[in-house]
Structure formats: C-alpha cells, structure tokens
Write a protein that holds these residues in place. Structure first.
Motif, PDB file in Angstrom:
ATOM      1  N   GLU A  79       0.840  -1.190   0.000  1.00  0.00           N
ATOM      2  CA  GLU A  79       0.000   0.000   0.000  1.00  0.00           C
ATOM      3  C   GLU A  79       0.882   1.250   0.000  1.00  0.00           C
ATOM      4  O   GLU A  79       2.062   1.204   0.370  1.00  0.00           O
ATOM      5  CB  GLU A  79      -0.914   0.022   1.229  1.00  0.00           C
ATOM      6  N   VAL A  80       0.302   2.367  -0.396  1.00  0.00           N
ATOM      7  CA  VAL A  80       1.007   3.641  -0.367  1.00  0.00           C
ATOM      8  C   VAL A  80       1.396   3.979   1.079  1.00  0.00           C
ATOM      9  O   VAL A  80       0.595   3.855   1.995  1.00  0.00           O
ATOM     10  CB  VAL A  80       0.135   4.768  -0.953  1.00  0.00           C
ATOM     11  N   GLY A  81       2.649   4.381   1.270  1.00  0.00           N
ATOM     12  CA  GLY A  81       3.150   4.709   2.596  1.00  0.00           C
ATOM     13  C   GLY A  81       3.796   3.549   3.318  1.00  0.00           C
ATOM     14  O   GLY A  81       4.379   3.733   4.393  1.00  0.00           O
ATOM     15  N   GLN A  82       3.721   2.364   2.740  1.00  0.00           N
ATOM     16  CA  GLN A  82       4.288   1.181   3.388  1.00  0.00           C
ATOM     17  C   GLN A  82       5.796   1.104   3.126  1.00  0.00           C
ATOM     18  O   GLN A  82       6.270   1.372   2.028  1.00  0.00           O
ATOM     19  CB  GLN A  82       3.602  -0.079   2.854  1.00  0.00           C
ATOM     20  N   GLN A  83       6.538   0.735   4.163  1.00  0.00           N
ATOM     21  CA  GLN A  83       7.977   0.519   4.036  1.00  0.00           C
ATOM     22  C   GLN A  83       8.214  -0.879   3.470  1.00  0.00           C
ATOM     23  O   GLN A  83       7.669  -1.867   3.974  1.00  0.00           O
ATOM     24  CB  GLN A  83       8.660   0.645   5.395  1.00  0.00           C
ATOM     25  N   VAL A  84       9.003  -0.977   2.408  1.00  0.00           N
ATOM     26  CA  VAL A  84       9.303  -2.265   1.798  1.00  0.00           C
ATOM     27  C   VAL A  84      10.814  -2.423   1.690  1.00  0.00           C
ATOM     28  O   VAL A  84      11.563  -1.436   1.729  1.00  0.00           O
ATOM     29  CB  VAL A  84       8.651  -2.398   0.410  1.00  0.00           C
ATOM     30  N   ARG A  85      11.262  -3.646   1.532  1.00  0.00           N
ATOM     31  CA  ARG A  85      12.693  -3.925   1.393  1.00  0.00           C
ATOM     32  C   ARG A  85      12.965  -4.482   0.005  1.00  0.00           C
ATOM     33  O   ARG A  85      12.057  -5.024  -0.652  1.00  0.00           O
ATOM     34  CB  ARG A  85      13.155  -4.918   2.460  1.00  0.00           C
ATOM     35  N   ALA A  86      14.185  -4.359  -0.440  1.00  0.00           N
ATOM     36  CA  ALA A  86      14.564  -4.857  -1.765  1.00  0.00           C
ATOM     37  C   ALA A  86      14.334  -6.360  -1.842  1.00  0.00           C
ATOM     38  O   ALA A  86      14.714  -7.104  -0.935  1.00  0.00           O
ATOM     39  CB  ALA A  86      16.028  -4.530  -2.050  1.00  0.00           C
ATOM     40  N   GLY A  87      13.694  -6.802  -2.914  1.00  0.00           N
ATOM     41  CA  GLY A  87      13.405  -8.223  -3.103  1.00  0.00           C
ATOM     42  C   GLY A  87      12.062  -8.661  -2.548  1.00  0.00           C
ATOM     43  O   GLY A  87      11.655  -9.816  -2.772  1.00  0.00           O
ATOM     44  N   GLN A  88      11.367  -7.785  -1.830  1.00  0.00           N
ATOM     45  CA  GLN A  88      10.058  -8.153  -1.259  1.00  0.00           C
ATOM     46  C   GLN A  88       9.014  -8.242  -2.374  1.00  0.00           C
ATOM     47  O   GLN A  88       8.955  -7.398  -3.270  1.00  0.00           O
ATOM     48  CB  GLN A  88       9.636  -7.106  -0.228  1.00  0.00           C
ATOM     49  N   ASN A 181       6.064  -4.323 -18.795  1.00  0.00           N
ATOM     50  CA  ASN A 181       6.770  -3.037 -18.700  1.00  0.00           C
ATOM     51  C   ASN A 181       5.865  -1.876 -18.292  1.00  0.00           C
ATOM     52  O   ASN A 181       6.203  -0.712 -18.521  1.00  0.00           O
ATOM     53  CB  ASN A 181       7.488  -2.704 -20.010  1.00  0.00           C
ATOM     54  N   THR A 182       4.731  -2.177 -17.686  1.00  0.00           N
ATOM     55  CA  THR A 182       3.838  -1.116 -17.203  1.00  0.00           C
ATOM     56  C   THR A 182       4.223  -0.746 -15.774  1.00  0.00           C
ATOM     57  O   THR A 182       4.281  -1.622 -14.901  1.00  0.00           O
ATOM     58  CB  THR A 182       2.379  -1.588 -17.232  1.00  0.00           C
ATOM     59  N   PRO A 183       4.459   0.554 -15.469  1.00  0.00           N
ATOM     60  CA  PRO A 183       4.761   0.950 -14.081  1.00  0.00           C
ATOM     61  C   PRO A 183       3.543   0.726 -13.189  1.00  0.00           C
ATOM     62  O   PRO A 183       2.435   1.147 -13.514  1.00  0.00           O
ATOM     63  CB  PRO A 183       5.083   2.447 -14.202  1.00  0.00           C
ATOM     64  N   ILE A 184       3.754   0.070 -12.063  1.00  0.00           N
ATOM     65  CA  ILE A 184       2.638  -0.192 -11.147  1.00  0.00           C
ATOM     66  C   ILE A 184       2.896   0.355  -9.742  1.00  0.00           C
ATOM     67  O   ILE A 184       1.955   0.535  -8.968  1.00  0.00           O
ATOM     68  CB  ILE A 184       2.341  -1.714 -11.076  1.00  0.00           C
ATOM     69  N   PHE A 185       4.152   0.635  -9.405  1.00  0.00           N
ATOM     70  CA  PHE A 185       4.496   1.251  -8.121  1.00  0.00           C
ATOM     71  C   PHE A 185       5.623   2.255  -8.344  1.00  0.00           C
ATOM     72  O   PHE A 185       6.375   2.145  -9.322  1.00  0.00           O
ATOM     73  CB  PHE A 185       4.983   0.209  -7.097  1.00  0.00           C
ATOM     74  N   ARG A 186       5.714   3.204  -7.399  1.00  0.00           N
ATOM     75  CA  ARG A 186       6.897   4.063  -7.323  1.00  0.00           C
ATOM     76  C   ARG A 186       7.421   4.002  -5.895  1.00  0.00           C
ATOM     77  O   ARG A 186       6.682   4.280  -4.949  1.00  0.00           O
ATOM     78  CB  ARG A 186       6.590   5.504  -7.712  1.00  0.00           C
ATOM     79  N   ILE A 187       8.698   3.621  -5.756  1.00  0.00           N
ATOM     80  CA  ILE A 187       9.317   3.480  -4.438  1.00  0.00           C
ATOM     81  C   ILE A 187      10.357   4.579  -4.269  1.00  0.00           C
ATOM     82  O   ILE A 187      11.168   4.841  -5.168  1.00  0.00           O
ATOM     83  CB  ILE A 187       9.986   2.100  -4.277  1.00  0.00           C
ATOM     84  N   VAL A 188      10.328   5.227  -3.113  1.00  0.00           N
ATOM     85  CA  VAL A 188      11.276   6.290  -2.802  1.00  0.00           C
ATOM     86  C   VAL A 188      12.076   5.887  -1.569  1.00  0.00           C
ATOM     87  O   VAL A 188      11.499   5.529  -0.535  1.00  0.00           O
ATOM     88  CB  VAL A 188      10.542   7.624  -2.549  1.00  0.00           C
ATOM     89  N   ASP A 189      13.388   5.944  -1.703  1.00  0.00           N
ATOM     90  CA  ASP A 189      14.278   5.644  -0.575  1.00  0.00           C
ATOM     91  C   ASP A 189      14.533   6.938   0.192  1.00  0.00           C
ATOM     92  O   ASP A 189      15.295   7.805  -0.255  1.00  0.00           O
ATOM     93  CB  ASP A 189      15.582   5.053  -1.086  1.00  0.00           C
TER      94      ASP A 189
END
Length: 360
Positions: A79-88, A181-189
């Motif tokens: 969900e938007v605002g959720q913290q995720v890790r690489a490979g999740q 190749n459709t963008p479905i999320f944007r992740i910001v570090d």
C-alpha cells in the motif's frame, strides 16, 4: 533744532536693548544640537565564513516498479506509505501459462539428458560417431537454456521491489490485467536525502566534500538540520558559470523529499574576530564605512571587511576593540556632527552668551 536732536537720542537709546536681544537669539540659534543615535562597541567573537543557497530535497534512491511479464494481478501486497525492502514481493500475477511452459521445458530437458547419457556409452564402445554425440550435446545445452528461460518467465509472476524504501505511488488493484513493462508502483528511498546547489565558480576552491551543512526548511521553521557536503562536481558549466555541490542529510524522520531547503555551508572559522553589527555599515558597497563616535562627534571611518556571518560582519582594519559605531540614526549624521548616544548621560546644553550688563 535742539528738540529734534533730543528726540533722536531718545529713539536710539530706546532701540539699543532690543538690538542686543536679537543678537543673543541669533547666537542661540547657531548653537549646534546633538543628534540622538544608538551605538555599540566593537567586540570580538567567533565568526564563520559560509556559503548560502536554496534547493529542494530529493531522495537519493527512487525506482519505478514495472511488470516484466503480462498477466492478471491475483494479489497486491503493498500500500502507499508502506515501508518495503529490496526483493520483497509486491504483486503476484497469474502464472499458470508460465508454469506449464516451465514444466514442458523441464520434461524435454530430462529426455535429452537421458539420451545423451546413453549416447556417451555407445560412443565409448565406438558404436556412435563423434558428430552424433556432439549434436546430442548441443541439443542438451539448448534445452537447458530453454528451461532456464521458462523458469525466469515464471519468476516474473512475482513482482518484487528493486530497492528498499517507501511506496509513494500505486497504480494497480487486485484483478487488473497488467501489461509487460507497465509501471505499477513508485518506491522512494528516504533513508538519505540530498540537495543539489548550483554554486558560482569563485567558490570552487572553498567548498569541499565533508564540510558541515546546516539546513532550514520552510515546512519546519526554527528547526535546523545538520548534514555534510557529500560530493562536488568540479566541472564548471560554461553557460551558467556554476558547478554542482551535493549535500546529504539523514532521512527517515521529519525531512521528506520535495521540501524546499535553505542551506548554509561553513567553510572557515575564526575564533576571535573583530566584529560589528551589519546594520552599522553605511550604504556604500564600493567603499565600506561606518560612523564612529569619537569625542562626542561622528567620524566617518573607512573599514576593510572580512567574513559575513548572519547579523555580524568581520572588520579587518579601520577599527579596534572598544570603538563605538553608530547603528541607528546614521541618516541624519555628517562628518563632525555632534552626537548624543541614547543611554549615555544627557549632554549639558550650551548656554547662549548673555549681553553685557544683563543680570537677569
């Protein structure tokens, strides 16, 4: 005739005292009045040389998450605002077709492996030619590559996070058909934030990596944040005459990407600099000067300036510690004008000279 002379003498005698009064009043008007001013003493304090600029904060890492294969989204797990890790795993796509292709290639691979093993025995008994055994080996290698490709396509059904960070945007829902190749999320570090300054080339020799940086953001007034100069791009842009200085700040707290920052980089310090308030300077940038209070009068003093630090400015020559400089009331002053410093004992008024013989 005698009467006329007598009348003239009486008129002159009557006019004499009035003429003396006018002369006294004229002398009083010529007495110079002291100009009230505010003044402070020249003092010493620590002062820093700094460069200031403005820039928006940016996340050091940012990534668009795209689907590497097509399929229906069976499960969306972020969900938007959720913290995720690489490979999740963020999304699970329908993988039935890819699973069948992987199984088919696996069966073909096993078949060719068995055939190649039997052929090696025949080749050892010289019942099979070298060309035939080579062909079987090439077919086996090709089958292995096809199987690896099928398994890779199967793995694409699990859309994973390429970097660690926070979900900033989501453009997918469970049940949507996702194109490749459709963008479905944007992740910001946001673990580290950066601000890029375009600095005039004259500062190239002073701004170096590792220098301390202070940041103020409009969204959080009165709260300074500390960082450092992370790197400097030494190439000067020929069009703008500037080079880039990248400042880094710890994220993960109140600071967020997109905030507008006011940045101060301290590149030198002097512990006991001779300083005056900046508002003591006269409005002449080409010839910096102040009005000093000397003997109760204003004296225009040309000064050589050093570093500027907030409301203070360093004086390199022209003044000494303890000298008093005018900070308010400068507009009404001229060289040699009498001054009355507000807060000092009131100046005694200069009495006008009394006419001779006046005892009042």
């Amino acid at each position: 005739m005698g009467v006329g002379v007598l009348l003239g003498c009486l008129v002159l005698a009557g006019c004499k005292p009035g003429g003396q009064d006018a002369k006294a009043k004229d002398q009083e008007s010529k007495v110079e009045e002291a100009v009230p001013v505010e003044a402070v003493a020249v003092s010493t304090r620590a002062i820093a040389a700094s460069y200031t600029g403005t820039a928006p904060l940016e996340a050091r890492g940012e990534s668009q998450v795209v689907a590497k294969t097509s399929g229906v989204a069976l499960q969306v797990m972020a969900e938007v605002g959720q913290q995720v890790r690489a490979g999740q795993v963020l999304v699970r796509l329908d993988s039935a077709r890819a699973a069948l292709q992987a199984a088919q290639s696996e069966a073909q691979l096993r078949k060719l492996e068995a055939s190649y093993n039997r052929s090696r025995q025949l080749f050892a008994q010289q019942l099979l030619s070298a060309n035939d055994i080579d062909q079987l080996r090439f077919d086996l290698e090709n089958a292995r590559a096809v199987n690896r490709l099928a398994n890779l396509e199967l793995s694409y059904a699990n859309v994973v996070a390429p970097i660690s960070g926070i979900i900033a945007e989501r453009s997918i829902k469970t049940g949507n058909f996702v194109q490749i190749n459709t963008p479905i999320f944007r992740i910001v570090d946001t673990s580290r934030l950066e601000a890029t300054l375009n600095v005039p080339e004259r500062e190239l020799a002073t701004l170096k990596p590792g220098l301390p940086v202070q940041l103020m953001v409009d969204a959080l007034p009165g709260r300074p944040f500390l960082g450092r100069v992370d790197r400097v791009a030494p190439v000067v842009d020929s069009g703008s005459g500037t080079f880039r200085v990248i400042c880094a700040f710890d994220g993960g707290g109140l600071l967020q990407p997109g905030m507008f920052g006011r940045i101060k980089i301290d590149y030198d310090q002097r512990a006991n600099a001779l300083v005056i308030p900046r508002n003591a300077l006269l409005d002449d940038e080409n010839d910096p000067a102040v009005f000093a209070v000397r003997g109760g009068k204003a004296a225009r003093v040309t000064v050589k300036l050093g570093y500027y630090d907030g409301e203070w400015v360093e004086v390199r020559s022209g003044l000494k510690a303890g000298d008093r400089v005018v900070t308010a009331g400068k507009i009404a002053l001229r060289e040699g004008a009498k001054v009355q410093v507000i807060g000092d004992a009131a100046a005694k008024p200069v009495a006008a000279a009394k006419p001779a013989g006046d005892k009042s």
